[in-house]
Design a protein around this motif. Sequence first.
Motif, short mmCIF file in Angstrom:
data_model
loop_
_atom_site.label_atom_id
_atom_site.label_comp_id
_atom_site.label_asym_id
_atom_site.label_seq_id
_atom_site.Cartn_x
_atom_site.Cartn_y
_atom_site.Cartn_z
N SER A 95 -49.70 24.54 -19.94
CA SER A 95 -48.73 25.62 -19.22
C SER A 95 -47.53 25.99 -20.76
O SER A 95 -47.52 24.25 -20.81
CB SER A 95 -48.33 25.58 -18.16
OG SER A 95 -47.44 24.79 -17.54
N HIS A 104 -45.85 29.49 -13.14
CA HIS A 104 -46.22 29.19 -14.52
C HIS A 104 -47.67 28.99 -14.38
O HIS A 104 -47.87 28.18 -13.69
CB HIS A 104 -45.45 28.66 -15.52
CG HIS A 104 -44.80 29.68 -15.71
ND1 HIS A 104 -44.76 30.71 -16.86
CD2 HIS A 104 -42.96 29.40 -15.82
CE1 HIS A 104 -42.83 31.01 -17.55
NE2 HIS A 104 -42.60 30.16 -17.07
N GLU A 105 -48.69 30.26 -15.05
CA GLU A 105 -50.00 29.30 -14.50
C GLU A 105 -50.30 28.45 -15.45
O GLU A 105 -50.20 28.05 -16.57
CB GLU A 105 -51.53 30.68 -15.09
CG GLU A 105 -52.08 30.18 -15.00
CD GLU A 105 -52.95 31.50 -15.70
OE1 GLU A 105 -52.76 32.32 -16.10
OE2 GLU A 105 -54.42 31.69 -15.61
N GLN A 106 -51.44 27.23 -15.05
CA GLN A 106 -51.82 25.99 -15.90
C GLN A 106 -53.11 26.90 -16.25
O GLN A 106 -53.81 27.21 -15.54
CB GLN A 106 -52.04 25.20 -15.24
CG GLN A 106 -50.31 24.37 -14.42
CD GLN A 106 -50.92 22.71 -14.14
OE1 GLN A 106 -51.75 22.47 -14.31
NE2 GLN A 106 -49.58 21.97 -13.20
N PHE B 34 -51.49 28.83 -5.33
CA PHE B 34 -52.56 29.63 -5.99
C PHE B 34 -53.76 29.69 -5.36
O PHE B 34 -54.38 29.07 -4.64
CB PHE B 34 -52.60 28.95 -7.68
CG PHE B 34 -51.36 28.80 -8.15
CD1 PHE B 34 -50.22 27.70 -7.53
CD2 PHE B 34 -50.85 29.87 -8.80
CE1 PHE B 34 -48.96 27.29 -7.79
CE2 PHE B 34 -49.30 29.51 -9.70
CZ PHE B 34 -48.92 28.00 -9.16
N TYR B 36 -58.14 29.41 -7.14
CA TYR B 36 -58.30 29.09 -9.17
C TYR B 36 -60.21 29.22 -8.32
O TYR B 36 -60.23 29.03 -7.56
CB TYR B 36 -58.03 27.16 -9.31
CG TYR B 36 -56.62 27.25 -10.22
CD1 TYR B 36 -55.71 27.25 -9.48
CD2 TYR B 36 -57.55 27.85 -11.64
CE1 TYR B 36 -54.75 27.44 -10.09
CE2 TYR B 36 -55.84 27.73 -12.55
CZ TYR B 36 -54.79 27.28 -11.23
OH TYR B 36 -53.48 27.26 -12.11
N GLN B 45 -59.70 29.00 -13.63
CA GLN B 45 -58.58 30.22 -13.99
C GLN B 45 -58.53 30.68 -12.38
O GLN B 45 -58.63 30.09 -11.83
CB GLN B 45 -60.39 31.15 -14.87
CG GLN B 45 -61.27 31.30 -14.78
CD GLN B 45 -61.91 32.26 -15.33
OE1 GLN B 45 -62.08 33.28 -15.21
NE2 GLN B 45 -63.67 32.12 -16.15
N LEU B 46 -56.92 30.93 -13.04
CA LEU B 46 -56.27 31.18 -12.22
C LEU B 46 -56.37 32.68 -11.48
O LEU B 46 -57.21 34.04 -12.56
CB LEU B 46 -55.01 31.42 -12.93
CG LEU B 46 -53.85 31.76 -10.93
CD1 LEU B 46 -54.01 31.62 -10.48
CD2 LEU B 46 -52.38 32.35 -11.97
N LYS B 49 -51.37 34.17 -7.30
CA LYS B 49 -50.68 33.57 -6.87
C LYS B 49 -49.60 34.02 -6.66
O LYS B 49 -49.83 35.47 -5.64
CB LYS B 49 -50.17 32.89 -8.29
CG LYS B 49 -48.95 33.41 -9.30
CD LYS B 49 -48.97 33.37 -10.59
CE LYS B 49 -48.13 33.78 -11.70
NZ LYS B 49 -47.56 33.43 -12.43
#
Lengths: 117, 113
Positions: A95, A104-106, B34, B36, B45-46, B49
């Motif tokens: 990230s 913030h996305e991982q 989140f 995923y 994958q996200l 969120k």
Amino acid sequence: DTGVSQNPRHKITKRGQNVTFRCDPISEHNRLYWYRQTLGQGPEFLTYFQNEAQLEKSRLLSDRFSAERPKGSFSTLEIQRTEQGDSAMYLCASSPAGTSGGAHEQFFGPGTRLTVL
Amino acid sequence: GNSVTQMEGPVTLSEEAFLTINCTYTATGYPSLFWYVQYPGEGLQLLLKATKADDKGSNKGFEATYRKETTSFHLEKGSVQVSDSAVYFCALISNFGNEKLTFGTGTRLTIIP
């Protein structure tokens, strides 16, 4: 492909052997994470780096495990004297740096599946 | 410590059905939440969120609202498709300085045509 890559994708080893996995993060990301996922479970945090500094290690990371990120780019995870209980999927994520709080996305790689016989 | 509890699977639905996957959490402070998704043969994958109470995350027709009063972040979709078949993970990051994701155990969703 500019995503997170991991090598090898699969590793079969005998108990007692050493194994090393590699993770290449997205190039502009300075945070890198390792997780472990066993069958039927969610990923569990192992450790993370900000640039080359290892900032946190989970209690799951026994003395047989070591992770490095020597130049703040790719990272390696080594397991010494593997045990059958080490069999799992090892996931790497990266990230960008930013404010704390998880905004913030991982981004995750495909993982390395380890089987210890 | 932090923990996430999500609805056990597997869940099997017919195409166009309404989906809810429950997720509740325990955390100190005010975590970010989140969802995923892991499609067959692919990495995590996200999906969406939310970073503060009452925020709604949305993506690909999926939605989840951060409910602080019930410590929940349930995933919903009004009309599922076969392509939604995957494993879904609820997760959180505490805002107390560490950056690790804490995941639930995952819910396997299968959509039947």
